[in-house]
Design an enzyme around this catalytic site. Structure first.
Site, PDB file in Angstrom:
ATOM      1  N   HIS A   1       0.827  -1.215   0.000  1.00 44.58           N
ATOM      2  CA  HIS A   1       0.000   0.000   0.000  1.00 44.58           C
ATOM      3  C   HIS A   1       0.853   1.252   0.000  1.00 44.58           C
ATOM      4  O   HIS A   1       0.614   2.186  -0.749  1.00 44.58           O
ATOM      5  CB  HIS A   1      -0.844   0.041   1.273  1.00 44.58           C
ATOM      6  CG  HIS A   1      -2.013  -0.872   1.203  1.00 44.58           C
ATOM      7  ND1 HIS A   1      -2.803  -1.152   2.278  1.00 44.58           N
ATOM      8  CD2 HIS A   1      -2.507  -1.572   0.170  1.00 44.58           C
ATOM      9  CE1 HIS A   1      -3.752  -1.982   1.902  1.00 44.58           C
ATOM     10  NE2 HIS A   1      -3.596  -2.261   0.634  1.00 44.58           N
TER      11      HIS A   1
ATOM     12  N   ARG B   1      -3.518  -2.110 -15.982  1.00 45.48           N
ATOM     13  CA  ARG B   1      -3.480  -3.263 -15.069  1.00 45.48           C
ATOM     14  C   ARG B   1      -4.701  -3.189 -14.157  1.00 45.48           C
ATOM     15  O   ARG B   1      -4.694  -2.463 -13.161  1.00 45.48           O
ATOM     16  CB  ARG B   1      -2.205  -3.234 -14.238  1.00 45.48           C
ATOM     17  CG  ARG B   1      -0.926  -3.464 -15.034  1.00 45.48           C
ATOM     18  CD  ARG B   1       0.284  -3.427 -14.121  1.00 45.48           C
ATOM     19  NE  ARG B   1       1.469  -3.985 -14.720  1.00 45.48           N
ATOM     20  CZ  ARG B   1       2.487  -3.280 -15.210  1.00 45.48           C
ATOM     21  NH1 ARG B   1       2.445  -1.966 -15.168  1.00 45.48           N
ATOM     22  NH2 ARG B   1       3.526  -3.879 -15.730  1.00 45.48           N
TER      23      ARG B   1
ATOM     24  N   ARG C   1      -6.469  -4.875 -19.462  1.00 42.03           N
ATOM     25  CA  ARG C   1      -6.071  -6.266 -19.282  1.00 42.03           C
ATOM     26  C   ARG C   1      -7.005  -6.918 -18.273  1.00 42.03           C
ATOM     27  O   ARG C   1      -7.308  -6.327 -17.231  1.00 42.03           O
ATOM     28  CB  ARG C   1      -4.637  -6.336 -18.769  1.00 42.03           C
ATOM     29  CG  ARG C   1      -4.231  -7.768 -18.456  1.00 42.03           C
ATOM     30  CD  ARG C   1      -2.778  -7.874 -18.104  1.00 42.03           C
ATOM     31  NE  ARG C   1      -2.497  -7.351 -16.779  1.00 42.03           N
ATOM     32  CZ  ARG C   1      -1.267  -7.246 -16.295  1.00 42.03           C
ATOM     33  NH1 ARG C   1      -0.232  -7.605 -17.031  1.00 42.03           N
ATOM     34  NH2 ARG C   1      -1.065  -6.777 -15.087  1.00 42.03           N
TER      35      ARG C   1
ATOM     36  N   GLU D   1       3.595 -14.071 -22.643  1.00 39.57           N
ATOM     37  CA  GLU D   1       4.396 -13.909 -21.426  1.00 39.57           C
ATOM     38  C   GLU D   1       5.037 -15.218 -20.992  1.00 39.57           C
ATOM     39  O   GLU D   1       5.823 -15.258 -20.054  1.00 39.57           O
ATOM     40  CB  GLU D   1       3.503 -13.442 -20.265  1.00 39.57           C
ATOM     41  CG  GLU D   1       2.693 -12.214 -20.563  1.00 39.57           C
ATOM     42  CD  GLU D   1       2.036 -11.646 -19.327  1.00 39.57           C
ATOM     43  OE1 GLU D   1       2.656 -10.793 -18.687  1.00 39.57           O
ATOM     44  OE2 GLU D   1       0.905 -12.069 -19.005  1.00 39.57           O
TER      45      GLU D   1
ATOM     46  N   ASN E   1       8.225  -8.586 -18.910  1.00 39.17           N
ATOM     47  CA  ASN E   1       8.608  -8.813 -17.505  1.00 39.17           C
ATOM     48  C   ASN E   1       8.438 -10.290 -17.165  1.00 39.17           C
ATOM     49  O   ASN E   1       9.330 -10.930 -16.616  1.00 39.17           O
ATOM     50  CB  ASN E   1       7.733  -7.987 -16.556  1.00 39.17           C
ATOM     51  CG  ASN E   1       7.779  -6.511 -16.870  1.00 39.17           C
ATOM     52  OD1 ASN E   1       8.693  -6.039 -17.511  1.00 39.17           O
ATOM     53  ND2 ASN E   1       6.769  -5.772 -16.415  1.00 39.17           N
ATOM     54  N   ASP E   2       7.277 -10.807 -17.489  1.00 39.19           N
ATOM     55  CA  ASP E   2       7.040 -12.219 -17.200  1.00 39.19           C
ATOM     56  C   ASP E   2       7.781 -13.123 -18.173  1.00 39.19           C
ATOM     57  O   ASP E   2       8.297 -14.165 -17.781  1.00 39.19           O
ATOM     58  CB  ASP E   2       5.539 -12.528 -17.228  1.00 39.19           C
ATOM     59  CG  ASP E   2       4.897 -12.211 -15.900  1.00 39.19           C
ATOM     60  OD1 ASP E   2       5.494 -12.580 -14.866  1.00 39.19           O
ATOM     61  OD2 ASP E   2       3.830 -11.581 -15.875  1.00 39.19           O
TER      62      ASP E   2
ATOM     63  N   ARG F   1      11.054 -12.650 -10.640  1.00 37.47           N
ATOM     64  CA  ARG F   1      11.275 -11.230 -10.920  1.00 37.47           C
ATOM     65  C   ARG F   1      11.343 -10.368  -9.666  1.00 37.47           C
ATOM     66  O   ARG F   1      11.788  -9.232  -9.719  1.00 37.47           O
ATOM     67  CB  ARG F   1      10.201 -10.698 -11.889  1.00 37.47           C
ATOM     68  CG  ARG F   1       8.798 -10.899 -11.380  1.00 37.47           C
ATOM     69  CD  ARG F   1       7.760 -10.674 -12.475  1.00 37.47           C
ATOM     70  NE  ARG F   1       7.264  -9.311 -12.517  1.00 37.47           N
ATOM     71  CZ  ARG F   1       6.245  -8.919 -13.255  1.00 37.47           C
ATOM     72  NH1 ARG F   1       5.633  -9.794 -14.051  1.00 37.47           N
ATOM     73  NH2 ARG F   1       5.834  -7.693 -13.233  1.00 37.47           N
TER      74      ARG F   1
ATOM     75  N   CYS G   1       4.817  -4.410 -23.888  1.00 38.56           N
ATOM     76  CA  CYS G   1       4.317  -3.620 -22.758  1.00 38.56           C
ATOM     77  C   CYS G   1       5.042  -3.908 -21.447  1.00 38.56           C
ATOM     78  O   CYS G   1       4.626  -3.443 -20.399  1.00 38.56           O
ATOM     79  CB  CYS G   1       2.812  -3.806 -22.585  1.00 38.56           C
ATOM     80  SG  CYS G   1       2.362  -5.460 -22.094  1.00 38.56           S
TER      81      CYS G   1
HETATM   82  C1  PEP Z   1       4.730  -8.147 -18.122  1.00 38.40           C
HETATM   83  O1  PEP Z   1       4.719  -9.243 -17.566  1.00 38.40           O
HETATM   84  O2  PEP Z   1       5.654  -7.742 -18.834  1.00 38.40           O
HETATM   85  C2  PEP Z   1       3.591  -7.223 -17.936  1.00 38.40           C
HETATM   86  C3  PEP Z   1       3.494  -6.144 -18.660  1.00 38.40           C
HETATM   87  O3  PEP Z   1       2.695  -7.519 -16.995  1.00 38.40           O
HETATM   88  P1  PEP Z   1       2.941  -7.392 -15.411  1.00 38.40           P
HETATM   89  O4  PEP Z   1       4.229  -6.679 -15.206  1.00 38.40           O
HETATM   90  O5  PEP Z   1       1.764  -6.674 -14.876  1.00 38.40           O
HETATM   91  O6  PEP Z   1       2.985  -8.826 -14.996  1.00 38.40           O
HETATM   92 MG    MG Z   2       2.862 -10.025 -16.800  1.00 34.19          MG
END
Ligand code: PEP
Ligand code: MG
Length: 754
Positions: free
Chosen positions: A362, A469, A505, A603, A626-627, A637, A674
Site C-alpha cells: 500500500h 493493469r 487487461r 508472457e 517482464n514475465d 522477478r 508492454c
Molecule cells: C509483463 O509481464 O511484462 C507485464 C506487462 O505484466 P505485469 O508486469 O503486470 O505482470
Molecule cells: Mg505479466
C-alpha cells in the site's frame, strides 16, 4: 563445536556495535580453535587496502595501523581467490609477508577465510599458530560460518555510518543498502523513523472491573480513530485521486465491520480488560495473515496491528503526541504503513524506506501516487539506529546511502541537477510525433493501473493506453468490486483517452499479486494459479469484469481487451467464447455494444512457439517482457537474491522477441511490447529494429523513448539489432547499445538508471 558456534553467534548478534562484535569473534575463536592469534581484516575499498580491525594475540596498537594493499600477502590472496587458505607452514608460501608492526613472529599455521556478502569480499577472518598446523575440515567450516555472521554485522555497520567512524580518518567507500526500487526518483534528506504508537504487546492481561464501562471506552476510542483516519483521508483529497484514497476506506471498513470491533466487545463482556481484549483480538486477526506465504497478505497483518495501536493510543491518552518532522524528511521504518506516510506533512516529505514490503505494498502504491521516491524490502535496514541520520534514497536503483560521504552527496547532487536539466530538454519532445529519421512511425502507449498514474504527460503524449493493469483497483479494496464500480473505473480511462485505444487487461491476480480477500496458498505462486487460469476457473469473476469493460466502452468504441498469461490455444478459445457471451447478454439487455478488439499477451515461453496460431485467433499481440524474461530465464522477478540474473536483454529473450514479431506479422497482426523493456531507451532501439508496431510504458519514459526514436533511422536500428544478436551475453548487448546511444548524443538518458 556446534554448541560453541551457537553461543558465539548469539554474542555477536547481541553486540551493540561492530567493534564489540569483532572483539567477541577474535576472543572466542582464539579460545575455541585453540590458536595463538585470531584477527579480522576489513577491506577499505576506497584506499584499496585490507586493514587490521581486531586481534587477539597480536599487539593492540597494530589495530588500524596494519594496512595491506590489495593483492599483497596471504590476506590479499584470500580476498583475491575468495576462498579459504589453509597452510601448515605459511612462511614458505611465496605470498607470505612478514609484518613487524603487528609484533608478528614467524607464525607457521595459517587459516584465513573470506568474509563475503553479495559476492563482495568485505574482509578476512584469520587464525594463526606458532607451530606448524594444518587445520581440519570442521575448523574451516566453523570459521566459515562465523565469517558469514560477520558479513551481516559489517553491512549493518556500513548502513549506520559506524564503519566510517571505525575507519576513522579513512574515506567511506560510498556503499549503500539495497532494497527494491518501488517508486522512482532521488531524495536527499533526514531519516525519521516512523513513529511507533502505543505498544500492544506491553498490555498486561487483566480482568475488567466494569465491562459495560470498558465497552463504552472502547467504542469511543474506535470512533476517535475513525475521525483521525477520515481527517487524514480528507487531507489527501487534493493530492490523491479517489482510487488511492480507497486505501483508507479499507481501513475504515475494518473498523466499521463486526469482526474487529464485535469480537473485542465480546471479549470485554466475557470479563477481559478493554486493552487486553483489544490486544488479543488484534493478534488473532493479524496472525491469520502472518501465517500466509505471500508478501501482500502479510502486509494486511501490519495494517491490522497499526489500527490496533491507534485504538490503544486513544484508550491511553486524550491527546496523542504531535510529531515534529524536519524539512526533507525521509520516512523510514521496519514496516511503514500507508497511514504513517500521510501523517507527515506533504511539504516536508521527500521519500520512504521500509525494511519490509515490495513495490505492491500500500505504502509504495501511495508513494507512486504522490510522486515520492520509495525503496521497499531493505532487509539489512538497522531501523533502531537510523533516526536523525542524513541519507540519500535512490528510488531508481533501490539504494539507501546513510550518512553519505561528501563525494557521494556531490555525485547525487550532480545527478539530480542533470536529471532536472534532462527533464527540461525532454520538454522539447512534447507534441512531436514518435517517428524515426527515415519516416517510420511507432505508437507510444501508456502503462497504467491507477488513475493517479495518468498524469497530464501520459494523457497528452501517448497514443493511448497499451496496458491498463486492472488488478490494482482490486488490490486496494477489501472485496471484489462489483460491476457498477468497475464500469465507473474503466469509463474514466476509456473516456480520458477516446478516441485513442485503451487496452484493459483482464484480472491478472496470483503470482506476486494476490488479493487480500481471495487468499491462495501455493508453494510456487508464479507457476500456479494466476492470470487467466483463475479467470477460467471462476468465469463469474471474468464475466463481471468483461461486462463492465464492454458497458464502460459503450459509445466510445476504443476498448481493447487483453488476456494475460496465455499458455494454450484452448484457453484463448474459451475466453473469447466468454467475451462473446458477455456481449450477447448485454445486447439482449438492450445495450448497444460494439465488439471489442481482443489481444493475447505473450508472457510464457510456450506461447512464443505458438504465436502464429494465437495471433490468428485475435486482433493483436502484446508481449509482457517482464514475465517472459522471468519464465525464460527461470528467475523470480521479485527475488533480490537472483536479481542480477534477471535480464530482459538476455540474447535468448531477444531471439524470442524476434520470433514473435516475425510470426505475428506473417498473419498481419500488430505487435506491442508492454513490459518494462519498452520504456528502456537502450532496449527500445532493439525493439524498433525488430519491427514492433508499438511500445507501451510508464509516463516517465514516454519522452525519453520518443527522443531515441526521433534520433535514429529504422535502418540503423536493424543494423544494431543484427550486431546485438551476434554476441553471446547481455553485457555485450548493453555495451553495443550504450555505445550507439553515446554516439547519438543521448548517453545521459540511461546514466541515472532511469
Ligand atoms: C509483463 O509481464 O511484462 C507485464 C506487462 O505484466 P505485469 O508486469 O503486470 O505482470
Ligand atoms: Mg505479466
Amino acid at each position: 563445536m556446534l554448541e560453541v558456534l551457537y553461543r558465539i553467534v548469539e554474542e555477536v548478534n547481541a553486540a551493540p556495535d561492530l567493534g564489540e562484535a569483532l572483539g567477541v569473534i577474535v576472543r572466542r575463536v582464539k579460545q575455541a580453535v585453540a590458536v595463538d592469534v585470531c584477527s579480522v581484516y576489513l577491506t577499505d575499498f576506497e584506499r584499496r587496502e585490507h586493514v587490521l580491525r581486531a586481534t587477539n594475540g597480536l599487539r593492540q596498537e597494530a589495530v588500524g595501523k596494519v594496512r595491506l594493499p590489495f593483492h599483497r600477502g596471504l590476506i590479499g590472496l584470500v580476498c583475491e581467490r575468495a576462498e579459504p587458505i589453509n597452510l601448515d607452514d605459511a612462511p614458505s608460501h611465496p605470498k607470505y609477508l612478514f609484518i613487524t608492526e603487528s609484533g608478528e613472529m614467524p607464525y607457521h599455521g595459517f587459516l584465513g577465510v573470506p568474509i563475503i556478502q553479495n559476492r563482495q569480499v568485505l574482509g578476512v577472518l584469520v587464525v594463526r599458530q606458532r607451530t606448524p598446523r594444518k587445520f581440519g575440515d570442521n575448523e574451516v567450516s566453523f570459521l566459515f560460518t562465523l565469517a558469514a555472521q560477520l558479513a551481516g554485522a559489517i553491512i549493518h555497520a556500513q548502513a549506520s555510518g559506524e564503519l566510517t567512524r571505525l575507519q576513522s580518518s579513512v574515506e567511506s567507500p560510498g556503499r549503500f543498502l539495497n532494497g527494491r526500487p518501488s517508486s522512482p526518483g532521488v531524495a536527499m534528506g533526514k531519516l525519521v523513523v516512523a513513529y511507533r504508537l502505543s505498544d500492544l504487546n506491553a498490555v498486561p492481561d487483566r480482568k475488567s472491573d466494569d465491562p459495560e464501562k470498558d465497552v463504552i471506552l472502547f467504542q469511543d476510542a474506535v470512533r476517535r480513530v475513525k475521525e483521525d483516519l477520515k481527517q487524514l483521508q480528507s487531507r489527501m483529497d487534493q493530492t490523491l485521486p479517489a482510487e488511492e484514497r480507497a486505501l483508507f476506506d479499507a481501513l475504515l471498513l475494518m473498523l466499521g465491520g463486526d469482526s474487529l470491533v464485535g469480537q473485542t466487545i465480546e471479549k470485554i463482556r466475557e470479563g477481559e480488560w478493554v486493552q487486553a481484549a483489544l490486544h488479543h483480538t488484534i493478534e488473532e486477526h493479524a496472525r491469520v495473515f502472518d501465517a500466509m506465504d505471500d508478501v501482500y497478505l502479510r502486509e494486511r497483518a501490519s495494517d491490522i496491528r497499526d489500527l490496533g495501536r491507534r485504538i490503544l493510543m486513544r484508550l491511553q491518552t486524550d491527546t496523542p503526541p504531535e510529531m515534529e518532522y524536519p524539512d526533507q524528511t525521509i520516512l523510514v521504518g521496519g514496516e511503514v504503513s500507508a497511514v504513517d506516510l500521510v501523517q507527515v506533512p506533504k511539504e516536508k516529505l521527500v521519500g520512504v524506506v521500509s525494511a519490509t514490503g515490495s513495490s505492491l505494498s500500500h505504502v509504495a502504491i501511495l508513494a507512486r501516487g504522490l510522486g515520492l521516491p520509495a525503496v521497499m524490502g531493505v532487509t539489512d535496514l538497522p531501523v533502531g539506529r537510523l533516526d536523525g541520520w542524513d541519507a540519500i534514497l535512490d528510488g531508481y536503483r533501490g539504494r539507501i546511502y546513510v550518512s553519505p560521504e561528501p563525494s557521494v552527496r556531490m555525485e547525487y547532487q550532480r545527478l539530480v541537477e542533470e536529471d532536472l536539466k534532462l527533464d527540461r530538454e525532454l520538454e522539447e519532445m512534447r507534441g512531436k510525433p514518435a517517428e524515426t529519421t527515415d519516416g517510420t512511425r511507432i505508437g507510444l502507449y501508456l502503462n497504467t493501473g491507477l488513475i493517479s498514474e495518468m498524469g497530464s504527460l501520459g494523457v497528452t503524449e501517448s497514443s493511448g493506453v497499451g496496458l491498463y493493469r486492472t488488478e490494482l483497483p482490486f488490490m486496494i479494496r477489501d472485496r471484489f468490486p462489483g460491476e457498477a464500480a468497475q464500469v465507473l473505473n474503466y469509463r474514466k480511462v476509456l473516456e480520458t483517452f477516446a478516441p485513442r485505444p485503451v487496452a484493459l487487461r483482464t484480472l491478472d491476480i496470483g503470482g506476486d499479486k494476490p488479493l487480500p480477500y481471495f487468499p491462495v496458498s501455493e508453494s510456487n505462486p508464479f507457476l500456479g494459479w494466476r492470470g487467466i487460469r483463475i479467470s477460467l476457473d471462476h468465469p463469474e469473476i471474468f464475466l463481471t469484469q468483461v461486462r463492465a469493460m464492454l458497458l464502460a466502452a459503450s459509445g466510445l468504441d476504443n476498448l481493447h481487451i487483453m488476456l494475460p498469461m496465455i499458455t494454450t490455444l484452448t484457453e484463448v478459445d474459451e475466453l473469447i467464447r466468454l467475451i462473446n457471451q458477455a456481449r450477447d447478454e448485454l445486447l439482449e439487455e438492450g445495450h448497444g455494444i460494439s465488439p471489442p478488439r481482443i489481444g493475447v499477451m505473450v508472457e510464457v515461453p510456450a506461447a512464443v512457439y505458438q504465436v502464429e496460431a494465437l495471433a490468428r485467433r485475435v486482433d493483436f499481440i502484446s508481449v509482457g517482457t517482464n514475465d517472459l524474461t522471468q519464465y525464460m530465464l527461470a528467475v523470480d522477478r521479485n527475488n533480490p537474491w537472483v536479481a542480477d540474473i534477471y535480464d530482459d536483454m538476455h540474447p535468448s529473450v531477444l531471439k524470442a522477441l524476434v520470433h514473435i514479431v516475425e510470426e505475428a506479422h506473417r498473419v498481419n497482426r500488430p505487435v506491442s511490447i508492454c513490459g518494462e523493456m519498452a520504456g528502456n531507451p537502450l532496449a527500445s532501439i532493439l525493439l524498433l529494429g525488430m519491427g514492433v508496431d508499438s511500445l507501451s510504458m510508464s509516463a516517465g519514459s514516454l519522452l525519453r523513448v520518443k527522443w531515441v526514436i526521433r534520433s535514429i533511422s529504422r535502418k540503423k536500428a536493424r543494423k544494431l539489432l543484427k550486431a546485438a544478436l551476434k554476441v553471446e551475453d547481455s553485457r555485450q548487448v548493453r555495451q553495443i547499445m550504450q555505445k550507439a546511444l553515446e554516439q547519438m548524443g543521448l548517453g545521459r538518458l540511461v546514466r541515472l538508471g532511469r
